[in-house]
Scaffold this motif. Structure first.
Motif, PDB file in Angstrom:
ATOM      1  N   LYS A 268      19.005  22.341 -34.077  1.00 41.26           N
ATOM      2  CA  LYS A 268      20.711  22.136 -34.955  1.00 41.26           C
ATOM      3  C   LYS A 268      21.499  23.004 -34.633  1.00 41.26           C
ATOM      4  O   LYS A 268      22.814  22.524 -34.325  1.00 41.26           O
ATOM      5  N   ASP A 269      21.518  23.927 -33.439  1.00 45.22           N
ATOM      6  CA  ASP A 269      22.122  24.493 -32.490  1.00 45.22           C
ATOM      7  C   ASP A 269      22.180  24.053 -31.112  1.00 45.22           C
ATOM      8  O   ASP A 269      21.044  23.740 -30.753  1.00 45.22           O
ATOM      9  N   PRO A 270      23.444  24.070 -30.842  1.00 48.76           N
ATOM     10  CA  PRO A 270      23.936  23.610 -29.335  1.00 48.76           C
ATOM     11  C   PRO A 270      22.845  24.031 -28.564  1.00 48.76           C
ATOM     12  O   PRO A 270      22.680  23.916 -27.571  1.00 48.76           O
ATOM     13  N   ALA A 271      22.860  25.415 -28.608  1.00 54.13           N
ATOM     14  CA  ALA A 271      22.619  26.746 -27.518  1.00 54.13           C
ATOM     15  C   ALA A 271      21.118  26.549 -27.611  1.00 54.13           C
ATOM     16  O   ALA A 271      20.459  26.500 -26.549  1.00 54.13           O
ATOM     17  N   GLU A 272      20.939  26.023 -29.057  1.00 53.86           N
ATOM     18  CA  GLU A 272      18.785  26.348 -29.013  1.00 53.86           C
ATOM     19  C   GLU A 272      18.682  25.028 -28.165  1.00 53.86           C
ATOM     20  O   GLU A 272      17.735  25.178 -26.748  1.00 53.86           O
ATOM     21  N   ALA A 273      19.129  23.814 -28.480  1.00 52.35           N
ATOM     22  CA  ALA A 273      18.904  22.707 -28.071  1.00 52.35           C
ATOM     23  C   ALA A 273      19.249  22.891 -26.553  1.00 52.35           C
ATOM     24  O   ALA A 273      18.271  22.532 -24.682  1.00 52.35           O
ATOM     25  N   LEU A 274      20.080  23.389 -25.762  1.00 55.23           N
ATOM     26  CA  LEU A 274      20.234  22.999 -24.367  1.00 55.23           C
ATOM     27  C   LEU A 274      19.600  24.252 -23.732  1.00 55.23           C
ATOM     28  O   LEU A 274      18.686  24.253 -22.963  1.00 55.23           O
ATOM     29  N   ALA A 275      19.347  25.884 -24.608  1.00 59.22           N
ATOM     30  CA  ALA A 275      18.362  26.132 -23.969  1.00 59.22           C
ATOM     31  C   ALA A 275      16.761  25.188 -23.462  1.00 59.22           C
ATOM     32  O   ALA A 275      16.284  25.775 -22.628  1.00 59.22           O
ATOM     33  N   ASN A 276      16.144  24.764 -24.742  1.00 59.34           N
ATOM     34  CA  ASN A 276      15.109  23.585 -24.317  1.00 59.34           C
ATOM     35  C   ASN A 276      15.176  22.647 -22.864  1.00 59.34           C
ATOM     36  O   ASN A 276      14.106  22.761 -22.183  1.00 59.34           O
ATOM     37  N   LEU A 277      16.280  21.890 -23.094  1.00 57.71           N
ATOM     38  CA  LEU A 277      16.541  21.646 -22.099  1.00 57.71           C
ATOM     39  C   LEU A 277      16.496  21.924 -20.522  1.00 57.71           C
ATOM     40  O   LEU A 277      15.802  21.430 -19.740  1.00 57.71           O
ATOM     41  N   PHE A 278      17.243  23.750 -20.183  1.00 55.39           N
ATOM     42  CA  PHE A 278      17.094  24.386 -19.315  1.00 55.39           C
ATOM     43  C   PHE A 278      15.338  24.314 -19.514  1.00 55.39           C
ATOM     44  O   PHE A 278      15.059  24.210 -17.857  1.00 55.39           O
ATOM     45  N   HIS A 279      14.471  24.765 -20.322  1.00 53.07           N
ATOM     46  CA  HIS A 279      13.365  25.115 -19.584  1.00 53.07           C
ATOM     47  C   HIS A 279      12.738  23.869 -19.075  1.00 53.07           C
ATOM     48  O   HIS A 279      11.647  24.431 -18.160  1.00 53.07           O
ATOM     49  N   GLU A 280      12.771  22.664 -20.125  1.00 58.06           N
ATOM     50  CA  GLU A 280      12.045  21.466 -19.524  1.00 58.06           C
ATOM     51  C   GLU A 280      12.665  21.553 -17.869  1.00 58.06           C
ATOM     52  O   GLU A 280      11.470  20.767 -16.895  1.00 58.06           O
ATOM     53  N   CYS A 281      13.887  21.773 -17.579  1.00 55.66           N
ATOM     54  CA  CYS A 281      14.439  21.359 -15.966  1.00 55.66           C
ATOM     55  C   CYS A 281      13.981  21.954 -15.703  1.00 55.66           C
ATOM     56  O   CYS A 281      12.701  21.826 -14.273  1.00 55.66           O
TER      57      CYS A 281
END
Length: 612
Positions: free
Chosen positions: A586-599
């Motif tokens: 739900k937290d955009p910052a958490e979602a962005l962190a997951n995307l960055f980690h996958e990248c």
């Protein structure tokens, strides 16, 4: 009488205590007799109750047996749930009957044991375990390739089961390896549900919804006969246009020649190329989730087929895989290719054929530039899976490393970023601000427009979003090869550029509402939808956490609440479903962190397989 006279005399001589004792003894005897009778009546009632319960169990068993084997009323339209309910009821009744032991009517006979064994059969089979595909070449000593499906919910039930057959169910689909015609469906089983109200699944009808009936034989003998007759044939459509060709590697494939050929669904070739595609297309339902058939009446579809031929007899060939590509209009006088489906059949996987299919689409696009009026702008992929996206990244990175202009641009960007991080505008490195160095390094590491237009788009047909992914990967690969440090101004500038790209692409779906930084919006309307531009380019959003005011917090919470309600409305989910591992944060910052980690994981993988 003497007896009556004796009793009268005896009663006259009795004292009050004697009368009391006799009365007490008589009362106790009467009470004991009454209690004994009550116990006997209670035992009789319990026996009758046990008999009634056992009779009810027998009736239930009989009813369930009739319902499963041909009778009874249908109370639930979901056959799978009914079958599971039968299994649970049978297990419970069997357990209670075992506990009853030697009680009247509770002993197990051979007939009762047989009934229990019969009712334990749920008549529900896993489709992925029952269905088998066989490629039969025909002729003596011919090789047969067998493989199983990965998905079955698009052909059978949504839970990938087949109802109405015993556990020994086997569905064997025999096909010729070239055009996948002829074809024969062999269904074998030990027992089948015989019920008109709750019938077994029609397996052949489910398969015929995808496979054309015209190419399916009615007997196995007819299949083998036709397979023998068609084992040698010319490739339909005059062989198509050969895009790529190479020889097999290794001892097993030394006698094979592979090629990728391009076909079009012309009206004149409807009974040849079109019928061939009709026979091969159904396999996408078993290996591509949410797959659908294409409309071959639309002349803008292209079909790329991977074919294996025997060197000593080119008429003996097999279809190994294929990809479908749609042609869109691109301003002003060009076309844009969109890859829709890519499938390599299981017997031919793990051999690099998926990469060959992707490369063939690029080669075809480059070939079109030689013909005036047929230029291809770029290539896109429709909703790629993680595996396909990673394969696409690898092939695009390999192609980019073979382009001298891109390699020089990457090295130049790295040198400029290092110079920006170590120098200052006024000549004093101690006075210059670190933030200014970071901005100059970010600017140096961005993809140059000239490099994108000339090398990525014109030469390699890579679209802009994919070009940015490849550019970041090449910068990362070059940094690793040069031994660049993981910390510092240049490393921070690289991470900032990656985060900005992810924000621009994904922020619209991370609960940020109207004030996000995405570049495009799709808004629903009563008549459909409209597409419009977003609020910014993405780079104006700061990475650092900012303390929000009370009004800003209220707006963010309202936007997030509205987004969650819309998400639940569309997907019919409850709050309990959000706790799973696959739930979107739900937290955009958490979602962005997951995307960055996958990248970063993807970049690490690419650095191991791509060299500059």
């Amino acid at each position: 009488t003497p007896t009556r006279a004796f009793c009268g005399a005896y009663m006259e001589k009795m004292t009050g205590e004697d009368v009391k004792n006799i009365t007490s003894d008589t009362t106790e005897t009467s009470a004991a007799t009454s209690f004994k009778k009550k116990e006997e009546r209670r035992d009789d009632y319990d026996d009758e109750k046990d008999d009634d319960e056992r009779n009810k169990k027998r009736k239930l068993l009989s009813l369930l047996e009739r319902r499963m084997m041909g009778g009874g009323e249908k109370k639930d339209g979901n056959e799978t749930e009914a079958a599971k309910a039968v299994a649970r009821a049978t297990t419970e009744i069997s357990t209670k009957a075992t506990r009853a032991g030697a009680a009247p009517g509770g002993g197990g006979t051979n007939d009762d044991d047989a009934t229990k064994t019969e009712m334990k059969k749920t008549f529900v089979c896993e489709a992925n375990d029952c269905v088998h595909f066989h490629l039969f070449e025909g002729g003596e000593g011919s090789e047969e390739k067998t493989f199983e499906p990965e998905f079955a919910h698009q052909v059978f039930r949504e839970d990938e089961t087949i109802y109405g057959y015993s556990e020994d169910l086997s569905v064997d689909v025999l096909c010729a390896p070239n055009t996948f015609e002829p074809r024969f469906v062999d269904v074998t089983y030990g027992e089948k549900v015989r019920s008109s109200l709750n019938p077994a699944d029609d397996i052949r009808a489910n398969l015929n919804a995808w496979f054309p009936e015209a190419g399916t034989t009615t007997t196995k003998e007819a299949f083998f006969k036709q397979a023998e007759e068609t084992k040698e044939m010319e490739i339909p459509g005059d062989g198509g246009i050969i895009i790529a060709e190479w020889d097999g590697e290794g001892e097993e494939e030394s006698g094979l020649r592979y090629s990728v050929r391009q076909f079009e669904f012309k009206e004149s070739e409807r009974e040849t190329v079109g019928r061939w595609h009709d026979n091969v297309e159904p396999f996408v339902a078993f290996y591509i989730d949410a797959a659908s058939k294409i409309d071959k009446s639309d002349g803008r579809w292209l079909w790329f087929v991977l074919i294996a031929q025997k060197k000593d007899n080119l008429k003996r060939w097999a279809t190994c895989g294929f990809s479908t590509v749609y042609q869109f209009y691109a301003h002003p006088f060009q076309r844009r290719l969109r890859i829709s489906q890519v499938l390599v059949l299981p017997p031919y996987q793990r051999k690099g054929f998926g990469a060959k299919l992707l490369d063939a689409v690029r080669v075809y696009a480059q070939m079109q530039d030689k013909e005036e009026g047929k230029e291809i702008a770029d290539i896109t992929v429709e909703d790629p899976t993680d595996q396909l996206q990673r394969l696409r990244d690898v092939r695009d990175c390999v192609a980019a490393t073979e382009n001298e202009g891109i390699v020089q641009a990457v090295k130049t960007a790295a040198r400029l970023a290092f110079a920006a991080a170590t120098s200052s505008a006024n000549g004093d490195p101690l006075v210059d601000d670190r933030k200014q160095k970071l901005k100059r390094a970010q600017s140096a590491l961005r993809l140059p427009k000239l490099c994108y237009d000339t090398n990525f788009k014109k030469d390699l047909k890579i679209c802009e979003p994919q070009a940015k992914r490849v550019w970041e990967a090449l910068l990362f690969v070059w940094a690793k090869q040069c031994g660049a440090p993981n910390e510092g101004v240049v490393a921070d500038a690289f991470r900032t550029n990656v985060l900005n790209r992810l924000k621009k692409k994904h922020m619209a779906s991370l609960g940020k509402g109207e004030d996000d930084v995405g570049s495009k919006r799709i808004r629903d309307t009563e008549d459909g939808f409209i597409m419009c531009k977003g609020g910014g380019e993405g780079e104006r959003v700061e990475i650092e956490d900012v303390v929000a005011t009370e009004n800003e917090k209220k707006n963010i919470n309202n936007n997030r609440k509205g987004g969650e309600e819309e998400h639940h409305r569309r997907h019919n989910q409850t709050d309990d479903d959000d706790g799973g591992d696959d739930a979107r944060p739900k937290d955009p910052a958490e979602a962005l962190a997951n995307l960055f980690h996958e990248c970063l994981q993807n970049l690490s993988y690419l650095s191991a397989v791509v060299k500059m």
